[in-house]
Design a protein around this motif. Structure first.
Motif, PDB file in Angstrom:
ATOM      1  N   LYS A 112      -1.414   3.744  -2.086  1.00  0.00           N
ATOM      2  CA  LYS A 112      -2.852   3.492  -2.082  1.00  0.00           C
ATOM      3  C   LYS A 112      -3.626   4.688  -1.547  1.00  0.00           C
TER       4      LYS A 112
ATOM      5  N   ARG B 117      -3.909   7.067  -4.384  1.00  0.00           N
ATOM      6  CA  ARG B 117      -4.757   6.514  -5.453  1.00  0.00           C
ATOM      7  C   ARG B 117      -6.232   6.578  -5.081  1.00  0.00           C
ATOM      8  N   ASP B 118      -6.544   6.384  -3.798  1.00  0.00           N
ATOM      9  CA  ASP B 118      -7.923   6.392  -3.323  1.00  0.00           C
ATOM     10  C   ASP B 118      -8.433   7.786  -2.958  1.00  0.00           C
TER      11      ASP B 118
ATOM     12  N   ASP C 204       0.812  -1.218   0.000  1.00  0.00           N
ATOM     13  CA  ASP C 204       0.000   0.000   0.000  1.00  0.00           C
ATOM     14  C   ASP C 204       0.847   1.270   0.000  1.00  0.00           C
TER      15      ASP C 204
END
Length: 67
Positions: free
Chosen positions: A47, A50-51, A41
């Protein structure tokens, strides 16, 4: 769909790239140099970024999500 914009701050970009390279050398992946966590992550682009919503800049400050 969002796009990713790279920072225009060349010094910051180079500094983070050096950190990513060191992590790649030491751990085998380009883990975020701003984090002590080295897991999937936290591979750049992490992550969390990205989120994240449009308009967000990554923790390291080298990427921003734009529309």
């Amino acid at each position: 769909m969002s796009m990713i914009k790279k920072t225009e701050d060349k010094e910051l970009w180079e500094l983070i790239q050096q950190g990513l390279s060191k992590k790649k050398e030491k751990y085998g992946e380009r883990y975020c140099p701003c984090s002590f966590i080295n897991d999937k992550d936290h591979i750049c682009m992490c992550k969390e970024f990205r989120d994240s919503p449009i308009g967000t800049t990554c923790h390291c400050g080298i990427y921003t999500k734009v529309w």
